[in-house]
Design a protein around this motif. Structure first.
Motif, PDB file in Angstrom:
ATOM      1  N   LYS A   9       0.971  -1.426   0.118  1.00  0.00           N
ATOM      2  CA  LYS A   9      -0.423   0.077  -0.051  1.00  0.00           C
ATOM      3  C   LYS A   9       0.992   0.964  -0.217  1.00  0.00           C
ATOM      4  N   LEU A  10       0.376   2.632  -0.643  1.00  0.00           N
ATOM      5  CA  LEU A  10       0.994   3.581  -0.323  1.00  0.00           C
ATOM      6  C   LEU A  10       0.676   4.353   0.082  1.00  0.00           C
ATOM      7  N   MET A  11       1.029   5.160   0.483  1.00  0.00           N
ATOM      8  CA  MET A  11       0.645   6.176   1.345  1.00  0.00           C
ATOM      9  C   MET A  11      -1.339   6.980   0.887  1.00  0.00           C
ATOM     10  N   ASP A  12      -1.369   7.027  -0.226  1.00  0.00           N
ATOM     11  CA  ASP A  12      -2.566   7.508  -0.875  1.00  0.00           C
ATOM     12  C   ASP A  12      -3.920   6.126  -0.333  1.00  0.00           C
ATOM     13  N   GLY A  13      -2.741   5.328  -0.349  1.00  0.00           N
ATOM     14  CA  GLY A  13      -4.027   4.224  -0.449  1.00  0.00           C
ATOM     15  C   GLY A  13      -3.994   3.491  -1.928  1.00  0.00           C
ATOM     16  N   SER A  14      -3.456   3.386  -2.422  1.00  0.00           N
ATOM     17  CA  SER A  14      -3.118   2.589  -3.630  1.00  0.00           C
ATOM     18  C   SER A  14      -1.787   1.864  -3.158  1.00  0.00           C
ATOM     19  N   SER A  15      -1.787   0.993  -4.193  1.00  0.00           N
ATOM     20  CA  SER A  15      -0.402  -0.149  -4.047  1.00  0.00           C
ATOM     21  C   SER A  15       0.811   0.317  -5.468  1.00  0.00           C
ATOM     22  N   THR A  16       1.829  -0.892  -5.212  1.00  0.00           N
ATOM     23  CA  THR A  16       2.928  -0.575  -6.599  1.00  0.00           C
ATOM     24  C   THR A  16       3.681  -1.399  -6.072  1.00  0.00           C
ATOM     25  N   SER A  17       4.469  -2.329  -6.755  1.00  0.00           N
ATOM     26  CA  SER A  17       5.097  -3.580  -7.312  1.00  0.00           C
ATOM     27  C   SER A  17       6.304  -3.371  -5.668  1.00  0.00           C
ATOM     28  N   ILE A 143      22.997  -0.134  -8.234  1.00  0.00           N
ATOM     29  CA  ILE A 143      23.708   0.097  -7.382  1.00  0.00           C
ATOM     30  C   ILE A 143      22.672   1.612  -6.321  1.00  0.00           C
ATOM     31  N   ALA A 144      22.245   2.054  -7.614  1.00  0.00           N
ATOM     32  CA  ALA A 144      21.603   3.660  -6.634  1.00  0.00           C
ATOM     33  C   ALA A 144      20.169   2.587  -6.543  1.00  0.00           C
ATOM     34  N   LEU A 145      19.539   2.159  -7.178  1.00  0.00           N
ATOM     35  CA  LEU A 145      18.506   1.295  -6.537  1.00  0.00           C
ATOM     36  C   LEU A 145      18.305   0.284  -5.441  1.00  0.00           C
ATOM     37  N   SER A 146      19.595  -0.693  -5.580  1.00  0.00           N
ATOM     38  CA  SER A 146      19.564  -1.290  -4.737  1.00  0.00           C
ATOM     39  C   SER A 146      19.744  -0.700  -3.562  1.00  0.00           C
ATOM     40  N   LEU A 147      20.868   0.268  -2.998  1.00  0.00           N
ATOM     41  CA  LEU A 147      20.837   0.394  -1.954  1.00  0.00           C
ATOM     42  C   LEU A 147      19.600   1.468  -1.704  1.00  0.00           C
ATOM     43  N   LEU A 148      18.753   2.573  -2.666  1.00  0.00           N
ATOM     44  CA  LEU A 148      17.629   2.663  -1.853  1.00  0.00           C
ATOM     45  C   LEU A 148      16.918   1.922  -1.353  1.00  0.00           C
ATOM     46  N   VAL A 149      16.227   0.525  -1.233  1.00  0.00           N
ATOM     47  CA  VAL A 149      15.667  -0.365  -0.976  1.00  0.00           C
ATOM     48  C   VAL A 149      15.856  -1.143   0.359  1.00  0.00           C
ATOM     49  N   MET A 150      17.565  -1.469  -0.305  1.00  0.00           N
ATOM     50  CA  MET A 150      18.216  -1.764   0.881  1.00  0.00           C
ATOM     51  C   MET A 150      18.199  -1.348   1.591  1.00  0.00           C
ATOM     52  N   ALA A 213      11.214   4.226  -5.054  1.00  0.00           N
ATOM     53  CA  ALA A 213      10.573   5.955  -3.627  1.00  0.00           C
ATOM     54  C   ALA A 213       8.961   5.307  -3.224  1.00  0.00           C
ATOM     55  N   LEU A 214       8.213   4.524  -4.265  1.00  0.00           N
ATOM     56  CA  LEU A 214       6.624   4.379  -3.232  1.00  0.00           C
ATOM     57  C   LEU A 214       6.889   3.854  -2.183  1.00  0.00           C
ATOM     58  N   ARG A 215       8.091   2.224  -3.044  1.00  0.00           N
ATOM     59  CA  ARG A 215       7.766   1.003  -2.074  1.00  0.00           C
ATOM     60  C   ARG A 215       9.133   1.284  -0.859  1.00  0.00           C
ATOM     61  N   THR A 216       9.652   2.045  -0.536  1.00  0.00           N
ATOM     62  CA  THR A 216      10.998   2.993   0.829  1.00  0.00           C
ATOM     63  C   THR A 216       9.765   4.228   1.410  1.00  0.00           C
ATOM     64  N   SER A 217       8.828   4.142   0.888  1.00  0.00           N
ATOM     65  CA  SER A 217       8.097   6.160   1.220  1.00  0.00           C
ATOM     66  C   SER A 217       9.033   7.164   1.723  1.00  0.00           C
ATOM     67  N   THR A 218      10.101   7.001   0.215  1.00  0.00           N
ATOM     68  CA  THR A 218      10.368   7.799   0.387  1.00  0.00           C
ATOM     69  C   THR A 218      10.355   9.255  -0.465  1.00  0.00           C
ATOM     70  N   LEU A 219       9.804  10.253   0.813  1.00  0.00           N
ATOM     71  CA  LEU A 219       8.367  10.692  -0.200  1.00  0.00           C
ATOM     72  C   LEU A 219       9.514  11.868  -0.906  1.00  0.00           C
ATOM     73  N   SER A 220      10.164  12.736  -0.682  1.00  0.00           N
ATOM     74  CA  SER A 220      11.043  14.275  -1.150  1.00  0.00           C
ATOM     75  C   SER A 220      11.314  13.790  -2.312  1.00  0.00           C
TER      76      SER A 220
END
Length: 366
Positions: A9-17, A143-150, A213-220
């Motif tokens: 679930k996303l912050m607005d109630g929707s969802s993503t991968s 690398i960028a995507l891995s580090l944000l997620v992990m 960013a949606l999965r990790t709630s990186t809102l900024s």
């Protein structure tokens, strides 16, 4: 057949991968069997003989140090101090310490279910080698995507802060010079396991980053990422959304945002040319009116650029040629310059609302 992508679930109630379609969750792995630790190979770089714990992916064994993991990650710290029952340890992240196979060469084994071998490698390399990734230094998209997620999943604040800092150099939350850097200044291609070169695809990277960013709630980062997705050609937006299996709610945000951005582009012409305002020079009013008519009817333009490029180009974005702009009086040219600055401030402050994300004050808390 690969299992369908998991959703959160996303912050607005929707969802993503949440998990890539080819990744096995802990439940899948336990149900369908798992490779024996003895069948896996030591990683060439991240195998320390004096290590105190072994992390096992579906490809490699990593012999590393509990102290390094625990001092950087609260998730690992909690997991490594957790008492193990007869079934082993299964934490909330899906990481698993198996009771039946919890020792390898005298060291405890943690199975990294749900994490790709590449993601684990990138996280560990960043912890052990500070030259592997640094904010501001070019790195690969993977690398960028891995580090944000992990770093988000395992709560590694020092890495999460640094990767967000790196990403914000382009996907900014402060509207200073929107095109001071290009994506290629921060990201580069990589080589596949067979040695073939993979060119950096900035368009696909932006969509992958939106998902992360949606999965990790990186809102900024979300307003700027949504913006870069929305200004792509419609065909590219739809094809990448299908490729990444975006939920309809996410695609709708992109498309609705694109529509609002188009309206803002037309507003740029009205604010800058102010055709309704008379002045002492009839030729100036006539030229401003002609330019505005051309703008709203896309005459001499394929389509008005989206707001960031308009702000970056300033009055030249709409005046077309020096000759045409030169027919305006100095007073109106000065007013146009002020209008560009005011438009930039208004546009940037309202960007989160364009995509239904609230305001910057709430988004900048990560």
């Amino acid at each position: 057949m690969n299992p369908p992508a998991k959703r959160v679930k996303l912050m607005d109630g929707s969802s993503t991968s949440n998990i890539p379609p080819d990744a096995h969750t802990l439940e899948d792995a336990l149900q369908h069997g798992k490779p024996s630790v003895s069948d896996l190979k030591h990683h060439d770089v991240l195998w320390y003989e004096d290590g105190s714990i072994v992390l096992a992916t579906d490809v490699h064994l990593y012999c590393v140090h509990k102290s390094i993991l625990a001092s950087n990650s609260t998730v690992f710290k909690d997991m490594l101090t957790m008492p193990m029952n007869t079934e082993g340890i299964i934490d909330s992240q899906g990481t698993h310490m198996d009771k039946e196979e919890d020792i390898y060469e005298g060291k405890p084994v943690v199975r990294m279910f749900g994490d790709s071998d590449e993601n684990v490698y990138h996280l560990l390399m960043t912890l052990y080698d500070r030259n592997f990734f640094r904010a501001g230094k070019r790195t690969t998209a993977s690398i960028a995507l891995s580090l944000l997620v992990m770093s988000s999943k395992y709560d590694v604040p020092v890495i999460r802060t640094e990767i967000i800092e790196h990403l914000k150099r382009y996907y900014s939350c402060n509207f200073t010079n929107p095109y001071e850097l290009e994506l290629k200044d921060l990201f580069c291609g990589s080589k596949s396991s067979d040695g073939r070169a993979n060119n950096f695809d900035g368009e696909e990277f932006t969509f992958l980053l939106l998902d992360a960013a949606l999965r990790t709630s990186t809102l900024s980062l979300l307003p700027a990422i949504y913006y870069e997705c929305a200004v792509l050609p419609l065909g590219k937006i739809l094809s990448l959304s299908r490729k990444l299996s975006f939920e309809p709610e996410v695609v709708e945000k992109i498309m609705h945002g694109r529509e609002r951005l188009s309206k803002l582009s037309y507003l740029f012409g009205a604010n800058t040319l102010h055709p309704q305002v008379k002045c002492a020079y009839p030729a100036c009013l006539e030229m401003r009116t002609e330019l505005f008519f051309n703008w709203i009817n896309c005459l001499s333009y394929k389509h008005p650029e989206f707001p960031k490029k308009l702000v970056s180009g300033g009055f030249a974005s709409i005046a077309g040629t020096t000759e045409m702009g030169g027919k305006m009086c100095p007073r109106c040219i000065g007013k146009a310059g002020v209008a560009v600055v005011e438009y930039a401030a208004t546009f940037w402050s309202s960007l989160p609302t364009v995509f239904g994300l609230g305001d910057w004050a709430n988004l900048n808390r990560d």
